[in-house]
Write a protein that holds these residues in place. Sequence first.
Motif, short mmCIF file in Angstrom:
data_model
loop_
_atom_site.label_atom_id
_atom_site.label_comp_id
_atom_site.label_asym_id
_atom_site.label_seq_id
_atom_site.Cartn_x
_atom_site.Cartn_y
_atom_site.Cartn_z
N VAL A 55 0.53 -1.23 -0.09
CA VAL A 55 -0.03 -0.12 0.32
C VAL A 55 0.90 1.39 0.18
CG1 VAL A 55 -1.56 1.30 1.21
CG2 VAL A 55 -1.77 -0.82 1.00
N LEU A 56 2.08 1.50 0.77
CA LEU A 56 3.02 2.00 0.69
C LEU A 56 4.04 2.76 -0.75
CD1 LEU A 56 4.65 2.19 3.82
CD2 LEU A 56 3.08 3.12 3.21
N ALA A 57 3.96 1.78 -1.02
CA ALA A 57 4.40 1.29 -2.61
C ALA A 57 3.51 2.05 -3.53
CB ALA A 57 5.15 -0.43 -3.20
N LEU A 58 2.11 1.43 -3.68
CA LEU A 58 1.04 2.07 -3.98
C LEU A 58 1.12 3.99 -4.14
CD1 LEU A 58 -1.56 2.29 -6.05
CD2 LEU A 58 -2.56 1.78 -3.73
N ALA A 59 1.50 3.83 -3.13
CA ALA A 59 1.10 5.34 -2.37
C ALA A 59 2.58 6.63 -3.24
CB ALA A 59 0.73 5.88 -0.84
N ALA A 60 3.69 5.53 -3.26
CA ALA A 60 4.35 6.36 -3.47
C ALA A 60 4.48 6.35 -5.47
CB ALA A 60 5.33 5.52 -3.18
N VAL A 61 3.98 5.73 -6.21
CA VAL A 61 4.23 5.57 -7.11
C VAL A 61 2.83 6.94 -7.98
CG1 VAL A 61 2.97 4.24 -9.15
CG2 VAL A 61 4.49 3.17 -7.41
N LEU A 62 1.83 6.83 -7.22
CA LEU A 62 1.17 7.63 -7.09
C LEU A 62 1.55 9.44 -7.29
CD1 LEU A 62 -2.64 5.87 -6.51
CD2 LEU A 62 -1.64 6.06 -8.10
N LEU A 63 2.31 9.28 -5.93
CA LEU A 63 2.53 10.18 -5.35
C LEU A 63 4.17 10.90 -6.50
CD1 LEU A 63 2.72 10.36 -1.83
CD2 LEU A 63 1.68 11.58 -3.36
N VAL A 64 4.31 10.37 -7.03
CA VAL A 64 5.36 10.71 -8.27
C VAL A 64 5.15 10.19 -9.24
CG1 VAL A 64 8.33 10.06 -8.80
CG2 VAL A 64 7.52 9.53 -6.89
N ARG A 65 4.81 9.51 -9.53
CA ARG A 65 4.18 9.30 -11.49
C ARG A 65 3.08 8.89 -11.45
NH1 ARG A 65 6.45 8.83 -16.10
NH2 ARG A 65 5.11 7.31 -17.92
N PRO A 66 1.45 9.56 -11.30
CA PRO A 66 -0.07 9.49 -11.20
C PRO A 66 -0.38 8.58 -12.59
CG PRO A 66 0.30 11.80 -10.71
CD PRO A 66 1.68 10.72 -11.46
N THR A 67 0.70 8.41 -13.46
CA THR A 67 -0.21 6.85 -14.06
C THR A 67 0.89 6.00 -14.43
OG1 THR A 67 1.48 8.12 -16.11
CG2 THR A 67 -0.52 9.48 -16.05
N GLY A 68 1.21 5.72 -13.20
CA GLY A 68 1.88 4.59 -12.79
C GLY A 68 3.05 4.32 -13.82
N LEU A 69 3.76 2.77 -13.60
CA LEU A 69 4.90 3.00 -13.81
C LEU A 69 5.26 2.81 -15.77
CD1 LEU A 69 6.22 -0.08 -11.50
CD2 LEU A 69 7.31 2.08 -11.30
N MET A 70 4.76 2.27 -16.30
CA MET A 70 4.09 2.27 -17.72
C MET A 70 3.07 3.46 -18.56
SD MET A 70 7.29 0.57 -18.14
CE MET A 70 6.91 -0.04 -20.00
N GLY A 71 2.60 3.60 -17.09
CA GLY A 71 0.66 4.56 -17.81
C GLY A 71 1.60 5.23 -19.00
N LYS A 72 0.47 5.83 -20.20
CA LYS A 72 0.33 6.56 -20.74
C LYS A 72 0.69 8.50 -20.54
CE LYS A 72 -0.80 4.44 -25.10
NZ LYS A 72 -1.69 4.93 -25.57
N VAL A 73 1.16 9.02 -20.20
CA VAL A 73 1.19 10.78 -19.77
C VAL A 73 0.26 11.40 -20.57
CG1 VAL A 73 2.46 13.34 -18.84
CG2 VAL A 73 3.27 10.05 -18.73
N THR A 74 -0.63 12.00 -19.97
CA THR A 74 -1.60 13.13 -21.35
C THR A 74 -1.12 14.85 -20.13
OG1 THR A 74 -3.80 12.59 -19.50
CG2 THR A 74 -2.86 11.36 -21.52
N HIS A 75 -1.42 15.55 -21.05
CA HIS A 75 -1.21 16.90 -20.78
C HIS A 75 -2.50 17.51 -21.39
CE1 HIS A 75 3.13 16.24 -20.28
NE2 HIS A 75 3.11 15.25 -21.60
#
Length: 292
Positions: free
Chosen positions: A272-292
């Motif tokens: 759960v802490l790992a999930l929170a860290a990923v969402l804080l640093v990269r909300p789209t996930g490790l391999m998710g597409k970044v949209t602008h």
Amino acid sequence: MSTVLLLLITGVGLGALYFLVASGLSLIYGLMGVLNFAHGSFLTLAGFLGWEVGRRVGDGSWGGLLVGMLVGLVVGALVAAITELVFIRPLYNRHIEQVLVTVGLGLASVALFEGIWGTDPIQIRLPEWLGGTTDVLGANIPNDRWLLIGTAAVVLVLIVLFLQRTSYGLVIRAGVENRTMVTALGIDVRRAFTIVFAIGGAAAGLGGVLASVYYGQVGAHQGTSLLIYAFIVTVIGGLGSLTGAAIASVLVAVIQQFANFYLGGTGDIAIVLALAAVLLVRPTGLMGKVTH
């Protein structure tokens, strides 16, 4: 050293199970934009029916297990396709209704399973080899982990080949990018999306049978508990990324194994802490597409 190796390989084995469940979720969301909260029901039903058929073919035998895996795969695909046709198709682009319907299906199915098979988990018999271990550099690795890892690898390769090398895979990817244009060309995108749901259900169904191998039992709440981890994996990997789901499955399971062993059973808190860290640093996930 042997303890670290044991935790690492068993973590990869658990990650393989998570991937079988999460791959369907990721595939369905990535290609169709549907968050399916009834996904765990496909897994549980396939696990029960795979066990029922498998024990009649040969309880505790390889033949029974392989038939059970085939039954689980078929059941998962059929139930997922029916779910898409009856409940999801009328609700495309209506995401709140989709969530409510799939959550309702998930809750109702658990009650149905308890009514048929009871509330207590059912212990299952497995082939003798799966109950043994294999020595790897001093670490005794449970043999069932090898089955999980091999199956997950095959599933990943087959799904990627289907999407990249087949005409239906091309239609699915094109339909995701521009559904109106593909439909204008006379191609039935709806049929392709039903196939996507069936593939996701088949992976979950196979995962349901292999979950009973991993835990040594099958129960009405098995799919629900695994669905929680599958959602964590899907979010960490990046919604819609099959590769991300594969990487995140291994990361989550390995973190969970090490935290449970070295930090007094805190594996769930760690992920759960790992999930929170990923969402804080990269909300789209490790391999998710970044949209602008």
